[in-house]
Design an enzyme around this catalytic site. Structure first.
Site, PDB file in Angstrom:
ATOM      1  N   ARG A   1     -26.476   0.762  43.166  1.00 41.63           N
ATOM      2  CA  ARG A   1     -26.915   0.243  41.864  1.00 41.63           C
ATOM      3  C   ARG A   1     -28.183   0.966  41.407  1.00 41.63           C
ATOM      4  O   ARG A   1     -28.386   1.173  40.216  1.00 41.63           O
ATOM      5  CB  ARG A   1     -27.178  -1.258  41.961  1.00 41.63           C
ATOM      6  CG  ARG A   1     -25.929  -2.085  42.271  1.00 41.63           C
ATOM      7  CD  ARG A   1     -26.284  -3.545  42.499  1.00 41.63           C
ATOM      8  NE  ARG A   1     -25.124  -4.397  42.735  1.00 41.63           N
ATOM      9  CZ  ARG A   1     -24.632  -4.660  43.949  1.00 41.63           C
ATOM     10  NH1 ARG A   1     -25.163  -4.121  45.020  1.00 41.63           N
ATOM     11  NH2 ARG A   1     -23.590  -5.461  44.076  1.00 41.63           N
TER      12      ARG A   1
ATOM     13  N   ASP B   1     -23.662 -13.126  43.856  1.00 44.14           N
ATOM     14  CA  ASP B   1     -23.690 -12.863  45.296  1.00 44.14           C
ATOM     15  C   ASP B   1     -23.391 -14.147  46.082  1.00 44.14           C
ATOM     16  O   ASP B   1     -22.710 -14.118  47.107  1.00 44.14           O
ATOM     17  CB  ASP B   1     -25.063 -12.295  45.709  1.00 44.14           C
ATOM     18  CG  ASP B   1     -25.396 -11.023  44.936  1.00 44.14           C
ATOM     19  OD1 ASP B   1     -24.458 -10.329  44.504  1.00 44.14           O
ATOM     20  OD2 ASP B   1     -26.598 -10.737  44.735  1.00 44.14           O
TER      21      ASP B   1
ATOM     22  N   ARG C   1     -19.722 -14.846  45.996  1.00 45.80           N
ATOM     23  CA  ARG C   1     -19.026 -13.953  46.942  1.00 45.80           C
ATOM     24  C   ARG C   1     -19.241 -14.425  48.387  1.00 45.80           C
ATOM     25  O   ARG C   1     -18.335 -14.360  49.213  1.00 45.80           O
ATOM     26  CB  ARG C   1     -19.535 -12.518  46.758  1.00 45.80           C
ATOM     27  CG  ARG C   1     -19.001 -11.918  45.467  1.00 45.80           C
ATOM     28  CD  ARG C   1     -19.519 -10.513  45.230  1.00 45.80           C
ATOM     29  NE  ARG C   1     -18.829  -9.920  44.093  1.00 45.80           N
ATOM     30  CZ  ARG C   1     -19.296  -8.907  43.364  1.00 45.80           C
ATOM     31  NH1 ARG C   1     -20.471  -8.385  43.651  1.00 45.80           N
ATOM     32  NH2 ARG C   1     -18.596  -8.419  42.351  1.00 45.80           N
TER      33      ARG C   1
ATOM     34  N   HIS D   1     -30.731  -7.875  44.436  1.00 37.64           N
ATOM     35  CA  HIS D   1     -29.292  -7.701  44.170  1.00 37.64           C
ATOM     36  C   HIS D   1     -28.904  -6.257  44.501  1.00 37.64           C
ATOM     37  O   HIS D   1     -28.685  -5.433  43.621  1.00 37.64           O
ATOM     38  CB  HIS D   1     -29.019  -8.032  42.689  1.00 37.64           C
ATOM     39  CG  HIS D   1     -27.583  -7.881  42.312  1.00 37.64           C
ATOM     40  ND1 HIS D   1     -26.566  -8.585  42.895  1.00 37.64           N
ATOM     41  CD2 HIS D   1     -26.988  -7.079  41.386  1.00 37.64           C
ATOM     42  CE1 HIS D   1     -25.425  -8.232  42.352  1.00 37.64           C
ATOM     43  NE2 HIS D   1     -25.645  -7.313  41.441  1.00 37.64           N
TER      44      HIS D   1
HETATM   45  P1  NAI Z   1     -18.796  -1.171  30.967  1.00 37.46           P
HETATM   46  O1  NAI Z   1     -18.943   0.304  30.955  1.00 37.46           O
HETATM   47  O2  NAI Z   1     -17.428  -1.754  31.034  1.00 37.46           O
HETATM   48  O3  NAI Z   1     -19.536  -1.794  29.694  1.00 37.46           O
HETATM   49  C1  NAI Z   1     -20.817  -1.434  29.289  1.00 37.46           C
HETATM   50  C2  NAI Z   1     -20.833  -1.423  27.777  1.00 37.46           C
HETATM   51  O4  NAI Z   1     -22.165  -1.182  27.342  1.00 37.46           O
HETATM   52  C3  NAI Z   1     -19.960  -0.310  27.158  1.00 37.46           C
HETATM   53  O5  NAI Z   1     -18.986  -0.891  26.307  1.00 37.46           O
HETATM   54  C4  NAI Z   1     -20.962   0.547  26.404  1.00 37.46           C
HETATM   55  O6  NAI Z   1     -20.432   1.089  25.202  1.00 37.46           O
HETATM   56  C5  NAI Z   1     -22.076  -0.459  26.123  1.00 37.46           C
HETATM   57  N1  NAI Z   1     -23.354   0.175  25.815  1.00 37.46           N
HETATM   58  C6  NAI Z   1     -23.945   1.247  26.378  1.00 37.46           C
HETATM   59  N2  NAI Z   1     -25.121   1.514  25.788  1.00 37.46           N
HETATM   60  C7  NAI Z   1     -25.303   0.578  24.828  1.00 37.46           C
HETATM   61  C8  NAI Z   1     -26.331   0.307  23.894  1.00 37.46           C
HETATM   62  N3  NAI Z   1     -27.431   1.054  23.819  1.00 37.46           N
HETATM   63  N4  NAI Z   1     -26.170  -0.737  23.063  1.00 37.46           N
HETATM   64  C9  NAI Z   1     -25.069  -1.507  23.112  1.00 37.46           C
HETATM   65  N5  NAI Z   1     -24.062  -1.305  23.984  1.00 37.46           N
HETATM   66  C10 NAI Z   1     -24.172  -0.280  24.839  1.00 37.46           C
HETATM   67  O7  NAI Z   1     -19.677  -1.714  32.200  1.00 37.46           O
HETATM   68  P2  NAI Z   1     -19.569  -3.144  32.921  1.00 37.46           P
HETATM   69  O8  NAI Z   1     -18.642  -3.041  34.070  1.00 37.46           O
HETATM   70  O9  NAI Z   1     -19.365  -4.185  31.908  1.00 37.46           O
HETATM   71  O10 NAI Z   1     -21.050  -3.270  33.536  1.00 37.46           O
HETATM   72  C11 NAI Z   1     -22.180  -3.411  32.666  1.00 37.46           C
HETATM   73  C12 NAI Z   1     -23.465  -3.406  33.489  1.00 37.46           C
HETATM   74  O11 NAI Z   1     -23.543  -4.587  34.273  1.00 37.46           O
HETATM   75  C13 NAI Z   1     -23.589  -2.236  34.477  1.00 37.46           C
HETATM   76  O12 NAI Z   1     -24.902  -1.759  34.520  1.00 37.46           O
HETATM   77  C14 NAI Z   1     -23.212  -2.865  35.799  1.00 37.46           C
HETATM   78  O13 NAI Z   1     -23.744  -2.164  36.908  1.00 37.46           O
HETATM   79  C15 NAI Z   1     -23.818  -4.229  35.628  1.00 37.46           C
HETATM   80  N6  NAI Z   1     -23.276  -5.277  36.497  1.00 37.46           N
HETATM   81  C16 NAI Z   1     -24.192  -6.164  36.991  1.00 37.46           C
HETATM   82  C17 NAI Z   1     -23.782  -7.208  37.789  1.00 37.46           C
HETATM   83  C18 NAI Z   1     -24.799  -8.177  38.299  1.00 37.46           C
HETATM   84  O14 NAI Z   1     -24.468  -9.021  39.135  1.00 37.46           O
HETATM   85  N7  NAI Z   1     -26.037  -8.136  37.832  1.00 37.46           N
HETATM   86  C19 NAI Z   1     -22.355  -7.384  38.145  1.00 37.46           C
HETATM   87  C20 NAI Z   1     -21.485  -6.413  37.540  1.00 37.46           C
HETATM   88  C21 NAI Z   1     -21.951  -5.397  36.738  1.00 37.46           C
END
Ligand code: NAI
Length: 308
Positions: free
Chosen positions: A88, A148, A151, A175
């Site tokens: 991450r 977490d 899970r 995390h």
């Molecule tokens: P994804 O790629 O499916 O979606 C991310 C979206 O953000 C995309 O649609 C993209 O166009 C948009 N985006 C990018 N820059 C932007 C901006 N400046 N303004 C508006 N939209 C923007 O990714 P996903 O799988 O949804 O993951 C999103 C984030 O969440 C990642 O950083 C991932 O690592 C994190 N994550 C965190 C978790 C946690 O427990 N904290 C769990 C799962 C994912």
């Protein structure tokens, strides 16, 4: 109750779906930088309203923050997810810029908003939002521990061969694959300590499987997971929106709690209408305290990569 979700990708859209299905929000705004993407996701989700029986109005917007005005809660899921083999922490370069810009835009249109930060590396992104926005500290919450812990409970139920709802347990700490601290000592099955059923070796295995829970899914899926992350965020949103005073491990800015300061890391917190209303200080044993200290060192190392 108006909820905005910035980043209509896998996790953002999953969160929107769970929020809508739970039917407590009048409005959900999905916003994304990709032209038409949030509008498409919103329309697709709205077409599930009669099937899933919800009244929440979901709309989409391509980067028009005026549509998010007066949001009560905003979720930041914008940014890149990790690919198999990545940590991450490797996402920091791109995601820090995105999270900083997105949080500033949100606050401009919703000065009283409560922000839930999801983008990774999440503890560091939450710290960045604290350092750059000036919002009160109860209004900035990082989501990681809720996922977490879910899970952890899944892995415990697998080991115990019982339904996940029979199990309770919590993961605190950072995390990250190395930073999570699954509290096996405090985990229970129908209120009975799980150590009554499982050997120490098996419990250690459960803890290790929990820590790499995200990486395991990333390897299987080719990208990071979304159902459980979306459900976990929706749980935090609901606890705040409905003033549930419910406890989730959340990434909070610490000022002496757990002997730690000037970082955001996962600790048990009560969520209600005022956001993160109270940090709960558990009595940790020496081994747990050491793990928490090591975890904090890891988070601080990543924070050191920020330009704040
Ligand atoms: P994804 O790629 O499916 O979606 C991310 C979206 O953000 C995309 O649609 C993209 O166009 C948009 N985006 C990018 N820059 C932007 C901006 N400046 N303004 C508006 N939209 C923007 O990714 P996903 O799988 O949804 O993951 C999103 C984030 O969440 C990642 O950083 C991932 O690592 C994190 N994550 C965190 C978790 C946690 O427990 N904290 C769990 C799962 C994912």
């Amino acid at each position: 109750m108006k909820v905005t979700i910035v980043g209509a990708g896998a996790v953002g859209a999953s969160c929107a779906e769970y929020v809508a299905i739970k039917n407590f929000a009048s409005e959900v705004v999905l916003l994304d930088i990709k032209e038409g993407y949030a509008e498409g996701k919103a329309m697709d989700l709205m077409q599930t309203a009669t099937l899933n029986g919800f009244d929440t109005k979901i709309t989409g917007s391509t980067n028009d923050y005026s549509k998010t005005a007066n949001s009560d809660i905003a979720v930041i899921t914008s940014g890149i997810p990790r690919k198999p083999g990545m940590t991450r922490e490797e996402l920091i370069g791109i995601n820090a810029g995105i999270v900083k810009e997105v949080s500033a835009n949100l606050i401009k249109h919703s000065p009283d908003v409560t922000l839930i930060v999801v983008s990774n590396p999440m503890d560091t992104m939450t710290y960045l939002v604290h350092k750059t926005t000036g919002l009160p500290k109860n209004k900035i919450i990082g989501m990681g521990g809720a996922l977490d812990s879910a899970r952890f409970k899944y892995r415990l139920s697998e080991a115990l061969e019982c339904p996940p709802s029979d199990v309770d347990g919590m993961v605190i700490g950072g995390h990250s694959d190395t930073g999570m601290v699954p509290l096996t000592r405090l985990a229970t099955r129908n209120s009975v300590p799980v150590s009554a059923f499982l050997s120490e070796e098996r419990l250690n295995q459960v803890a290790e499987d929990t820590k790499v829970g995200g990486a395991t899914l990333t390897k299987l899926l080719g990208t990071s997971a979304w159902y459980a992350p979306g459900a976990a965020v929706s749980g935090l949103v609901q606890a705040i929106a409905c003033d549930q005073k419910k406890m989730f491990p959340c990434s909070a800015l610490l000022d002496g709690e757990y002997g730690l300061s000037d970082l955001c890391i996962g600790v048990p917190a009560i969520l209600g209408k005022d956001g993160l209303e109270k940090i709960v200080e558990l009595k940790l044993d020496d081994a747990e305290k050491n793990k928490m200290k090591e975890s904090a060192e890891g988070v601080k190392k990543t924070n050191g990569l920020l330009d704040v």
